[in-house]
Scaffold this motif. Structure first.
Motif, short mmCIF file in Angstrom:
data_model
loop_
_atom_site.label_atom_id
_atom_site.label_comp_id
_atom_site.label_asym_id
_atom_site.label_seq_id
_atom_site.Cartn_x
_atom_site.Cartn_y
_atom_site.Cartn_z
N PHE A 112 0.84 -1.20 0.00
CA PHE A 112 0.00 0.00 0.00
C PHE A 112 0.88 1.25 0.00
O PHE A 112 0.58 2.23 -0.68
N ALA A 113 1.96 1.22 0.78
CA ALA A 113 2.84 2.39 0.84
C ALA A 113 3.50 2.64 -0.51
O ALA A 113 3.62 3.79 -0.95
N ALA A 114 3.90 1.57 -1.18
CA ALA A 114 4.53 1.73 -2.51
C ALA A 114 3.53 2.35 -3.48
O ALA A 114 3.88 3.24 -4.26
N VAL A 115 2.28 1.91 -3.40
CA VAL A 115 1.25 2.50 -4.27
C VAL A 115 1.07 3.98 -3.93
O VAL A 115 1.04 4.83 -4.82
N GLY A 116 1.00 4.28 -2.63
CA GLY A 116 0.84 5.68 -2.22
C GLY A 116 1.97 6.55 -2.74
O GLY A 116 1.75 7.69 -3.14
N SER A 117 3.18 6.00 -2.76
CA SER A 117 4.32 6.80 -3.21
C SER A 117 4.30 7.05 -4.71
O SER A 117 4.89 7.99 -5.20
N ALA A 118 3.58 6.20 -5.43
CA ALA A 118 3.61 6.30 -6.90
C ALA A 118 2.60 7.30 -7.44
O ALA A 118 2.66 7.66 -8.60
N VAL A 119 1.66 7.73 -6.61
CA VAL A 119 0.58 8.59 -7.11
C VAL A 119 0.63 9.96 -6.45
O VAL A 119 1.32 10.17 -5.46
N ASP A 120 -0.11 10.90 -7.06
CA ASP A 120 -0.17 12.24 -6.50
C ASP A 120 -1.44 12.48 -5.68
O ASP A 120 -1.53 13.44 -4.93
N SER A 121 -2.45 11.63 -5.89
CA SER A 121 -3.68 11.79 -5.11
C SER A 121 -4.35 10.44 -4.99
O SER A 121 -4.03 9.51 -5.72
N GLU A 122 -5.31 10.38 -4.05
CA GLU A 122 -5.91 9.08 -3.77
C GLU A 122 -6.71 8.54 -4.96
O GLU A 122 -6.83 7.33 -5.13
N THR A 123 -7.24 9.46 -5.78
CA THR A 123 -8.06 9.00 -6.90
C THR A 123 -7.24 8.22 -7.92
O THR A 123 -7.77 7.41 -8.65
N GLU A 124 -5.93 8.47 -7.93
CA GLU A 124 -5.09 7.79 -8.92
C GLU A 124 -4.70 6.37 -8.51
O GLU A 124 -4.04 5.66 -9.26
N THR A 125 -5.08 6.00 -7.28
CA THR A 125 -4.63 4.69 -6.81
C THR A 125 -5.38 3.52 -7.45
O THR A 125 -4.91 2.40 -7.40
N GLN A 126 -6.52 3.83 -8.05
CA GLN A 126 -7.39 2.78 -8.60
C GLN A 126 -6.65 1.69 -9.37
O GLN A 126 -6.81 0.51 -9.08
N GLN A 127 -5.85 2.12 -10.34
CA GLN A 127 -5.22 1.13 -11.22
C GLN A 127 -4.30 0.16 -10.48
O GLN A 127 -4.08 -0.95 -10.93
#
Lengths: 301, 443
Positions: B326-341
């Motif tokens: 989850f942390a790696a995903v969080g680091s890859a995006v600029d906002s929560e909406t982008e986490t979908q993929q």
């Protein structure tokens, strides 16, 4: 103080820094200049040990840069911010403790700084309740609280109104006077001329210019002078030791840009025009850092 | 290490001090208990809430007259009217039902303006079958008294034989405990994993990240954050466990005491002659009615320490493994909406295991599929918790735990490599290809 030697940093196929070297003297204010995307931030991150170079090395007071130096460096990033939900006093204590200060020492120093900047009443305010300028002040305190020997400021004046920018500028100068070396990354050339002793100009991953501000400006002198006088139009024949580059006049007010021939004496210009009327202004035209910056970058492109 | 501790402290305190944490911790168990109490109450009293259903019986061969007993909210009345007349009588009337039993009882029908509920139909069917059966037995010459005694109620109690002796296998309780633990882990992996992800995104969007990592290494920050949030989860669970042990403990002693009292008074009240009979009824009663006592006994038989330990282990390391991703995903995006993929590959194994757990593992805890799911690190936290109450061989438990530990170190290593690059990347749309590239960047 800081010796940067042959730094190369590669991101995938993109080379952010290519064989960049520079020397930053103890106690100086050093301007790190360059257009956006030139590699300034990459270099600053390497100095802060956020990332490591692919090759090359950095010496801190003659010692190879290592983790023990982290506490002797203060860094104000361009993209700055603090935890929005945290109270400001508690937050700066936290940041200071990460830099190795004890809670009590941090609290004492923060009180001192807050008093100095007139923000004592903010201690329990959350960051999100503060204006942008106030946040910047708080962040500046967090940057210098642990009394670092090297302070790296990336666009420190952005977000400040002129009054507070002046306050911060004076604080920077005082820190410098007290022995801190300052690296100053900016686009605002007028502040470079005002503050910096030396600069380095980076463009497209390469260092293209380095030296003392005075020396650099010296090399860009080209014997051009600006003269303003009121009187009659001057006839200049080929025998004069200068040529007119530009001439403007409104009524009997003249404004001339003159190019002195190599080896010529500036005084000869004055003596020539003294007879023509009343001289109100005479100065050597030295390019501003801004002009040098644009000129150098354009040369590269 | 001191710095990691400072980060853990901040992450922990900033969350535990929030009002929402305190509310969640004390309200959730109460809400759960309240919800179950309400459901139990509604089921128990369900009939009372429904309207009274008046069933008029037209019995053409007279076999059922006065034989059908009112049950719940079904009230029977008998009429000598003809079928047609009675039929006309209920048209347009709500809650009026006509039970028509022709001479050939197999063609019995129920008529009403509203559809008759399935529960009502089956109640009537059961009663009619019983009556017909009794009638036939009597016709065959069997004494009604014998008939009455022959009726029995059997509850099978499953017992496991171990070296120490027999013990109650408590299948239903195993179901319940397994399900509850798996469900809690499933939920908490999402809840606390997302909290870690949000924390990373918050640091990135508020731009505080660059200040922090000029003081500590990205890995220290990642570790501090994951441990801090994990401790928040542990605190919450420990409080929940303590609260629910206190609550169920209190409830069970109360119920047990009540039952014992009623049984005793029932025996005391009757004369010595009738005592044996009373004993019988009391025993019978406790056989088919006192499920609650049984359940309480089974709950007390659960090895609490063992279950709590395995639960905490699988919660902790399952959480650590997933929160790193989850942390790696969080680091890859600029906002929560982008986490979908990026969320699908994380949620898929969890949802898959959870659904299989409820439909398959719980019924076949020792099958090879159940075995594999409880061994693979990404699915084991949920699958193993379902299996635990049914008994798991020690070597399987050991293997599963060891692999989970290994899986945790591996994912943290991978996630940290993505994280250290991701947190400094702004405005770049991250793709899987991009993440792979970050992974291979040199320090």
């Amino acid at each position: 103080m800081l010796s940067i030697r042959n730094i190369v940093k590669q991101y995938g196929s993109y080379r952010a820094l290519d064989d960049v070297s520079m020397e930053i003297e103890q106690g100086s204010i050093f301007g790190l200049l360059g257009p956006n995307g030139a590699g300034k931030t990459s270099l600053i991150r390497i100095i802060n040990q956020i990332t490591a170079p692919d090759s090359g090395e950095i010496l801190f007071n003659g010692q190879k840069l290592n983790q023990s130096h982290i506490e002797r460096i203060g860094y104000l990033p361009e993209e700055r911010g603090l935890y929005k939900k945290m109270e400001i006093g508690e937050q700066i204590i936290y940041l200071a403790r990460l830099k190795g200060l004890s809670t009590d020492e941090a609290r004492r120093r923060i009180k001192m700084w807050f008093k100095k900047l007139g923000i004592e009443s903010w201690w329990n305010k959350k960051i999100e309740e503060l204006s942008k300028g106030m946040q910047q002040k708080a962040q500046f305190v967090a940057t210098v609280l642990h009394e670092p020997e090297l302070i790296i400021l990336d666009e420190p004046f952005s977000g400040f109104d002129p009054v507070n920018a002046e306050v911060i500028k004076n604080e920077i100068l005082e820190l410098n006077k007290n022995g801190a070396t300052i690296i100053f990354s900016t686009h605002r050339m007028e502040s470079v001329e005002e503050l910096c002793d030396s600069i380095a100009l980076i463009n497209k991953s390469h260092k293209i210019l380095e030296g003392k501000v005075k020396d650099i400006k010296g090399t860009y002198r080209n014997n051009t002078y600006l003269l303003e006088y009121a009187g009659s139009k001057a006839e200049i024949n080929g025998a004069a030791p200068f040529t007119v580059v530009e001439e403007n006049n409104t009524g009997d007010e003249y404004r001339l840009k003159l190019q002195l021939a190599a080896g010529g004496d500036a005084n000869s210009i004055l003596s020539h025009f003294m007879a023509k009327g009343h001289i109100s202004r005479f100065e050597e035209v030295i390019p501003t850092m801004n002009e040098i910056f644009i000129d150098k970058v354009n040369q590269m492109n | 290490m001191n710095k990691v501790f400072l980060i853990i402290r901040r992450e922990y305190l900033s969350r535990v001090k929030k009002k929402s944490f305190i509310v969640m911790t004390f309200l959730v168990p109460l809400l759960f208990i309240g919800m179950y109490a309400l459901i139990g109450y509604l089921i128990a009293k369900g009939d009372e809430f429904g309207d009274v259903k008046n069933v008029t019986v037209v019995d053409e061969n007279g076999m059922f007259r006065d034989q059908l007993k009112d049950a719940g909210n079904i009230k029977f009345t008998y009429t000598g009217e003809s079928y047609e007349k009675a039929k006309a009588g209920i048209i347009g009337k709500e809650d009026a039902y006509l039970l028509h039993i022709p001479v050939a009882t197999a063609n019995t029908e129920i008529l009403s303006s509203k559809k008759a509920g399935a529960g009502m139909v089956s109640t009537i069917e059961d009663q009619m079958n019983g009556i017909i059966k009794n009638n036939k037995l009597i016709a065959a010459g069997i004494d009604t008294a014998v008939l009455h005694r022959s009726q029995s109620h059997i509850n099978i109690s499953a017992k496991q034989i171990t070296k120490e002796g027999e013990k109650d296998a408590g299948t239903w309780i195993a179901y319940g405990v397994g399900f509850l633990c798996a469900f809690l882990i499933y939920m908490s992996l999402f809840i606390y994993g997302t909290q870690v992800m949000r924390g990373v995104i918050e640091e990135k969007t508020s731009r505080v990240i660059e200040v922090i990592i000029s003081s500590v290494k990205p890995f220290q920050l990642l570790l501090g954050k994951i441990i801090g949030v994990g401790l928040v989860g542990l605190t919450q669970f420990l409080l929940w466990i303590v609260l629910s042990i206190v609550l169920t403990g209190g409830a069970s002693t109360m119920i047990m005491k009540n039952k014992a009292d009623t049984a005793q008074t029932a025996i005391m009240k009757t004369s010595p002659a009738g005592q044996a009979a009373a004993m019988n009824t009391a025993v019978e009663k406790s056989n088919d009615k006192d499920m609650s006592v049984k359940i309480m006994q089974q709950i007390q038989d659960i090895p609490v320490a063992y279950t709590v330990f395995t639960f905490l282990f699988y919660f902790l390391f399952g959480y650590l493994l997933y929160s790193a991703i989850f942390a790696a995903v969080g680091s890859a995006v600029d906002s929560e909406t982008e986490t979908q993929q990026f969320m699908l590959p994380i949620t898929l194994p969890l949802v898959f295991t959870f659904i299989l757990s409820l439909n398959f593992i719980i019924n076949n805890p020792d099958s090879s599929l159940s075995f594999w799911l409880s061994i693979i690190p990404f699915t084991s936290p949920i699958a193993m918790m379902i299996r635990i109450p049914f008994g798991v061989p020690l070597w399987q438990l050991g293997l599963s735990m060891a692999l989970l530990l290994g899986g945790f170190f591996f994912t943290v290593w991978v996630a940290a490599r993505i994280y250290r690059v991701g947190i400094l990347m702004y405005g770049k749309k991250a793709s899987y290809k991009e993440l792979a590239k970050w992974f291979f960047y040199k320090e």
